[in-house]
Write a protein that holds these residues in place. Structure first.
Motif, short mmCIF file in Angstrom:
data_model
loop_
_atom_site.label_atom_id
_atom_site.label_comp_id
_atom_site.label_asym_id
_atom_site.label_seq_id
_atom_site.Cartn_x
_atom_site.Cartn_y
_atom_site.Cartn_z
N LYS A 69 0.86 -1.19 0.00
CA LYS A 69 0.00 0.00 0.00
C LYS A 69 0.89 1.23 0.00
O LYS A 69 1.74 1.38 0.88
CB LYS A 69 -0.92 0.03 1.22
CG LYS A 69 -2.03 -1.01 1.20
CD LYS A 69 -1.63 -2.25 1.92
CE LYS A 69 -2.79 -3.26 1.92
NZ LYS A 69 -2.36 -4.56 2.53
N ILE A 70 0.68 2.11 -0.96
CA ILE A 70 1.55 3.26 -1.17
C ILE A 70 0.73 4.55 -1.03
O ILE A 70 -0.26 4.74 -1.74
CB ILE A 70 2.21 3.22 -2.56
CG1 ILE A 70 3.05 1.94 -2.72
CG2 ILE A 70 3.04 4.47 -2.79
CD1 ILE A 70 4.26 1.85 -1.81
N LEU A 71 1.18 5.44 -0.14
CA LEU A 71 0.55 6.73 0.03
C LEU A 71 1.11 7.74 -0.97
O LEU A 71 2.33 7.81 -1.16
CB LEU A 71 0.79 7.25 1.45
CG LEU A 71 0.16 6.44 2.58
CD1 LEU A 71 0.81 6.78 3.91
CD2 LEU A 71 -1.33 6.70 2.65
N GLU A 72 0.21 8.50 -1.60
CA GLU A 72 0.61 9.58 -2.51
C GLU A 72 -0.10 10.88 -2.11
O GLU A 72 -0.48 11.68 -2.96
CB GLU A 72 0.20 9.26 -3.94
CG GLU A 72 0.81 8.02 -4.54
CD GLU A 72 0.26 7.79 -5.93
OE1 GLU A 72 1.06 7.72 -6.88
OE2 GLU A 72 -0.98 7.70 -6.09
N THR A 73 -0.29 11.09 -0.85
CA THR A 73 -1.05 12.24 -0.36
C THR A 73 -0.21 13.52 -0.40
O THR A 73 1.02 13.47 -0.41
CB THR A 73 -1.54 11.97 1.07
OG1 THR A 73 -0.44 11.53 1.86
CG2 THR A 73 -2.61 10.89 1.08
N PRO A 74 -0.87 14.69 -0.42
CA PRO A 74 -0.13 15.95 -0.53
C PRO A 74 0.74 16.23 0.69
O PRO A 74 0.39 15.85 1.81
CB PRO A 74 -1.24 17.01 -0.65
CG PRO A 74 -2.47 16.26 -1.02
CD PRO A 74 -2.33 14.89 -0.45
N TRP A 75 1.85 16.90 0.46
CA TRP A 75 2.65 17.40 1.58
C TRP A 75 1.88 18.50 2.29
O TRP A 75 1.01 19.16 1.71
CB TRP A 75 4.00 17.91 1.07
CG TRP A 75 4.98 16.79 0.81
CD1 TRP A 75 4.69 15.55 0.32
CD2 TRP A 75 6.39 16.82 1.03
NE1 TRP A 75 5.83 14.79 0.21
CE2 TRP A 75 6.89 15.54 0.64
CE3 TRP A 75 7.27 17.78 1.49
CZ2 TRP A 75 8.24 15.22 0.72
CZ3 TRP A 75 8.62 17.47 1.57
CH2 TRP A 75 9.10 16.20 1.20
N ILE A 76 2.19 18.70 3.56
CA ILE A 76 1.45 19.62 4.42
C ILE A 76 2.40 20.68 4.99
O ILE A 76 3.62 20.51 4.94
CB ILE A 76 0.78 18.85 5.58
CG1 ILE A 76 1.84 18.09 6.40
CG2 ILE A 76 -0.26 17.87 5.03
CD1 ILE A 76 1.30 17.38 7.62
N PRO A 77 1.87 21.79 5.53
CA PRO A 77 2.75 22.79 6.15
C PRO A 77 3.58 22.17 7.27
O PRO A 77 3.06 21.40 8.09
CB PRO A 77 1.78 23.84 6.69
CG PRO A 77 0.58 23.72 5.81
CD PRO A 77 0.47 22.25 5.48
N ASP A 78 4.85 22.47 7.29
CA ASP A 78 5.75 21.96 8.33
C ASP A 78 5.39 22.63 9.65
O ASP A 78 5.43 23.86 9.75
CB ASP A 78 7.20 22.28 7.94
CG ASP A 78 8.21 21.61 8.84
OD1 ASP A 78 7.88 21.31 10.02
OD2 ASP A 78 9.35 21.39 8.39
N PRO A 79 5.02 21.85 10.69
CA PRO A 79 4.64 22.46 11.96
C PRO A 79 5.77 23.26 12.60
O PRO A 79 5.51 24.17 13.38
CB PRO A 79 4.25 21.26 12.83
CG PRO A 79 4.87 20.07 12.17
CD PRO A 79 4.91 20.38 10.71
N ARG A 80 7.01 22.96 12.22
CA ARG A 80 8.14 23.71 12.77
C ARG A 80 8.46 24.96 11.97
O ARG A 80 9.14 25.86 12.44
CB ARG A 80 9.38 22.81 12.84
CG ARG A 80 9.23 21.64 13.83
CD ARG A 80 10.32 20.59 13.62
NE ARG A 80 10.20 19.98 12.30
CZ ARG A 80 10.95 18.96 11.89
NH1 ARG A 80 11.87 18.46 12.68
NH2 ARG A 80 10.79 18.45 10.69
N ASN A 81 7.96 24.98 10.72
CA ASN A 81 8.19 26.14 9.85
C ASN A 81 7.05 26.18 8.83
O ASN A 81 7.17 25.63 7.74
CB ASN A 81 9.54 26.03 9.16
CG ASN A 81 9.87 27.27 8.35
OD1 ASN A 81 9.04 28.14 8.15
ND2 ASN A 81 11.11 27.35 7.87
#
Length: 285
Positions: free
Chosen positions: A256-268
């Motif tokens: 099973k392979i995830l191809e979901t969008p990247w999200i805002p980095d909580p540290r930056n």
């Protein structure tokens, strides 16, 4: 063996070794990569891919398989532009060579778009292209990906995929990549009736043909034919349905392979970060 992972990059000096390290950092035990940018044909030589060190690292971390995704520029369904079709066939043959050299059993391919010539003509061209590159000796399989149905895409229905199988001489070298967002957007009720959807596929192709899942939520309601991936639990499919698919008893050993969008980095927050470690945890705990 239960296998779950994500798309990872392959770049820099470490190449495939870097891909394996990225997968492990997410808590994954499989992964998917492109052999180069998905929008072009520029590729490094096979001897530059750092394959053996990658496999040594993978074995140390319990990874026994990974998948390769072909670039989007491969359009086997195009009967309108002969040059586009020829490029697709030639580059697919090269990608199969690279996939085998890297040690992956599967090359995932979007079937293609007929660009106005019609579904039947597109299916014929896809089969023509596959027949040009697949032989009994081909050491890996082509996984035809289920598509959402945007534009003139082929593969929006199990019937279209079955029609391709019927026309390919070495159909034993074919398998299916089941993309949850795409199947949902194509109109199949995987939230309410996943087993029923699988029964439909089983009657046409055999559910054993599913060799890999792409696990993605969808930003659209069922049947929208849009193909817009959402993060796990943030879309119209939802976490409970995706978790049930990932843990379905009939497909436990299928990657099973995830191809979901990247999200805002909580540290930056001005930068993006991969969501895969958290999403893998969500789906498996």
């Amino acid at each position: 063996m239960f296998r779950i992972g994500s798309h990872v990059s392959m770049s820099g000096k470490e190449m495939m070794l870097g891909s394996a390290k990225e997968a492990v950092s997410y808590g994954a035990n499989t992964f998917m990569l492109y052999t180069g940018a998905p929008q072009n044909t520029r590729r490094k030589e096979i001897n530059e891919l750092n394959i053996q060190p990658a496999w040594d690292y993978m074995k140390e971390h319990g990874i026994d398989t990974f998948l390769v995704h072909a670039p989007y520029i491969i359009n086997l369904a195009n009967s309108v532009n002969p040059d586009t079709f020829s490029l697709a066939v030639d580059f697919l043959a090269l990608e199969l060579e690279r996939t085998a050299a890297m040690g992956s059993p599967i090359l995932i391919v979007h079937p293609g778009a007929h660009v106005g010539a019609g579904v039947e003509q597109g299916i014929e061209k896809i089969a023509e292209g596959l027949n040009a590159v697949l032989t009994r000796e081909t050491p890996c399989c082509v996984a035809l990906e289920t598509m959402a149905g945007k534009g003139s895409e082929i593969g929006r229905s199990f019937e279209e995929l079955a029609a391709i199988y019927d026309r390919v001489h070495c159909s034993d070298k074919l398998c299916i990549c089941f993309d949850t967002c795409h199947v949902h957007d194509a109109g199949y009720p995987i939230v309410e009736e996943f087993d029923g959807v699988i029964d439909q596929l089983d009657k046409l192709l055999g559910k054993q043909q599913i060799a890999v899942f792409h696990i993605n939520d969808s930003k659209n309601e069922r049947g929208a034919a849009k193909d817009r991936h959402a993060n796990i639990g943030d879309g119209a499919i939802g976490l409970p349905a995706l978790k049930a698919i990932v843990n379905h008893k009939d497909f436990l050993d299928i990657p099973k392979i995830l191809e979901t969008p990247w999200i805002p980095d909580p540290r930056n927050p001005s930068k993006k970060a991969a969501p895969y470690q958290a999403e893998i945890r969500m789906l498996t705990t």
